[in-house]
Motif scaffolding. Sequence first.
Motif, PDB file in Angstrom:
ATOM      1  N   LEU A  24       1.330  -1.010   0.137  1.00  0.00           N
ATOM      2  CA  LEU A  24      -0.346   0.104  -0.092  1.00  0.00           C
ATOM      3  C   LEU A  24       0.900   1.283   0.256  1.00  0.00           C
ATOM      4  CD1 LEU A  24      -2.528   1.218   0.189  1.00  0.00           C
ATOM      5  CD2 LEU A  24      -2.268   1.139   3.063  1.00  0.00           C
ATOM      6  N   SER A  25       0.369   2.255  -0.528  1.00  0.00           N
ATOM      7  CA  SER A  25       1.001   3.778  -0.805  1.00  0.00           C
ATOM      8  C   SER A  25       0.284   4.228  -1.050  1.00  0.00           C
ATOM      9  CB  SER A  25       2.322   3.208  -1.778  1.00  0.00           C
ATOM     10  OG  SER A  25       2.204   3.411  -3.549  1.00  0.00           O
ATOM     11  N   TRP A  26       0.550   6.078  -0.832  1.00  0.00           N
ATOM     12  CA  TRP A  26      -0.963   6.748  -1.173  1.00  0.00           C
ATOM     13  C   TRP A  26       0.047   8.176  -1.818  1.00  0.00           C
ATOM     14  CZ3 TRP A  26      -5.509   5.758   0.424  1.00  0.00           C
ATOM     15  CH2 TRP A  26      -5.820   5.657   1.339  1.00  0.00           C
ATOM     16  N   GLU A  27      -0.657   8.929  -2.936  1.00  0.00           N
ATOM     17  CA  GLU A  27      -0.302   9.930  -3.281  1.00  0.00           C
ATOM     18  C   GLU A  27      -1.376  11.120  -2.757  1.00  0.00           C
ATOM     19  OE1 GLU A  27       0.268  11.195  -8.011  1.00  0.00           O
ATOM     20  OE2 GLU A  27       0.973   9.416  -7.966  1.00  0.00           O
ATOM     21  N   ASP A  28      -0.803  12.034  -2.730  1.00  0.00           N
ATOM     22  CA  ASP A  28      -1.546  13.345  -1.536  1.00  0.00           C
ATOM     23  C   ASP A  28      -1.653  14.205  -2.647  1.00  0.00           C
ATOM     24  OD1 ASP A  28      -2.885  10.964   0.255  1.00  0.00           O
ATOM     25  OD2 ASP A  28      -0.691  11.166   0.557  1.00  0.00           O
ATOM     26  N   SER A  29      -2.375  15.657  -3.004  1.00  0.00           N
ATOM     27  CA  SER A  29      -2.310  16.508  -3.258  1.00  0.00           C
ATOM     28  C   SER A  29      -3.594  17.529  -2.619  1.00  0.00           C
ATOM     29  CB  SER A  29      -2.117  16.303  -5.308  1.00  0.00           C
ATOM     30  OG  SER A  29      -2.780  16.198  -5.800  1.00  0.00           O
ATOM     31  N   PRO A  30      -2.456  18.283  -2.356  1.00  0.00           N
ATOM     32  CA  PRO A  30      -4.037  19.514  -2.632  1.00  0.00           C
ATOM     33  C   PRO A  30      -4.274  20.457  -2.970  1.00  0.00           C
ATOM     34  CG  PRO A  30      -2.042  20.630  -1.183  1.00  0.00           C
ATOM     35  CD  PRO A  30      -1.690  19.448  -2.470  1.00  0.00           C
ATOM     36  N   THR A  31      -5.555  20.889  -3.962  1.00  0.00           N
ATOM     37  CA  THR A  31      -5.544  21.624  -4.254  1.00  0.00           C
ATOM     38  C   THR A  31      -6.408  23.360  -3.762  1.00  0.00           C
ATOM     39  OG1 THR A  31      -7.417  21.165  -5.496  1.00  0.00           O
ATOM     40  CG2 THR A  31      -5.870  20.341  -6.581  1.00  0.00           C
ATOM     41  N   GLY A  32      -6.503  24.589  -4.485  1.00  0.00           N
ATOM     42  CA  GLY A  32      -6.899  25.649  -3.831  1.00  0.00           C
ATOM     43  C   GLY A  32      -6.507  26.184  -3.207  1.00  0.00           C
ATOM     44  N   PRO A  33      -6.630  27.141  -2.352  1.00  0.00           N
ATOM     45  CA  PRO A  33      -5.766  28.183  -1.499  1.00  0.00           C
ATOM     46  C   PRO A  33      -5.863  26.930  -0.177  1.00  0.00           C
ATOM     47  CG  PRO A  33      -7.695  28.625  -1.560  1.00  0.00           C
ATOM     48  CD  PRO A  33      -7.639  27.768  -2.571  1.00  0.00           C
ATOM     49  N   ARG A  34      -4.271  27.845   0.285  1.00  0.00           N
ATOM     50  CA  ARG A  34      -3.690  26.955   1.707  1.00  0.00           C
ATOM     51  C   ARG A  34      -5.153  26.722   2.794  1.00  0.00           C
ATOM     52  NH1 ARG A  34       2.285  27.310   2.569  1.00  0.00           N
ATOM     53  NH2 ARG A  34       1.754  25.774   4.201  1.00  0.00           N
ATOM     54  N   HIS A  35      -5.673  28.063   3.271  1.00  0.00           N
ATOM     55  CA  HIS A  35      -6.857  27.924   4.127  1.00  0.00           C
ATOM     56  C   HIS A  35      -8.155  26.916   4.677  1.00  0.00           C
ATOM     57  CE1 HIS A  35      -8.268  31.370   1.342  1.00  0.00           C
ATOM     58  NE2 HIS A  35      -9.211  31.091   1.960  1.00  0.00           N
ATOM     59  N   ALA A  36      -8.435  26.772   2.590  1.00  0.00           N
ATOM     60  CA  ALA A  36      -9.555  26.187   2.109  1.00  0.00           C
ATOM     61  C   ALA A  36      -9.030  25.118   1.060  1.00  0.00           C
ATOM     62  CB  ALA A  36     -10.296  27.395   1.904  1.00  0.00           C
ATOM     63  N   ALA A  37      -8.086  24.031   1.285  1.00  0.00           N
ATOM     64  CA  ALA A  37      -7.744  23.206   0.558  1.00  0.00           C
ATOM     65  C   ALA A  37      -8.487  21.670   0.353  1.00  0.00           C
ATOM     66  CB  ALA A  37      -6.277  22.640   0.805  1.00  0.00           C
ATOM     67  N   GLU A  38      -8.799  21.661  -1.346  1.00  0.00           N
ATOM     68  CA  GLU A  38      -9.334  20.178  -1.381  1.00  0.00           C
ATOM     69  C   GLU A  38      -8.313  19.335  -1.598  1.00  0.00           C
ATOM     70  OE1 GLU A  38     -13.212  18.583  -3.389  1.00  0.00           O
ATOM     71  OE2 GLU A  38     -12.186  19.678  -4.704  1.00  0.00           O
TER      72      GLU A  38
END
Length: 80
Positions: A24-38
């Motif tokens: 098992l491994s994960w690839e994580d990425s945020p989008t949007g502004p830091r205060h309201a990231a998805e």
Amino acid sequence: MANNTGGTVALNNYLQEQGKLTSLSWEDSPTGPRHAAEWTSKCKINGEVVATGTGNSKNAARDAAADAALPILQGGGNTI
């Protein structure tokens, strides 16, 4: 204390029972502004994406991806 058997906990338990937890491994990425990231998380088994999930935190996105991956793995849709 609540018994959390969903998401990543259930996936980890399943993979541990199969002797495949290290696959098992994960690839994580945020989008949007830091205060309201998805967050978007990809659940990978042996380096191949099995499922993807999104959420307002990294843990929520991983739980969503794990919830989607578990039935695929249990149903034999992906060989681990």
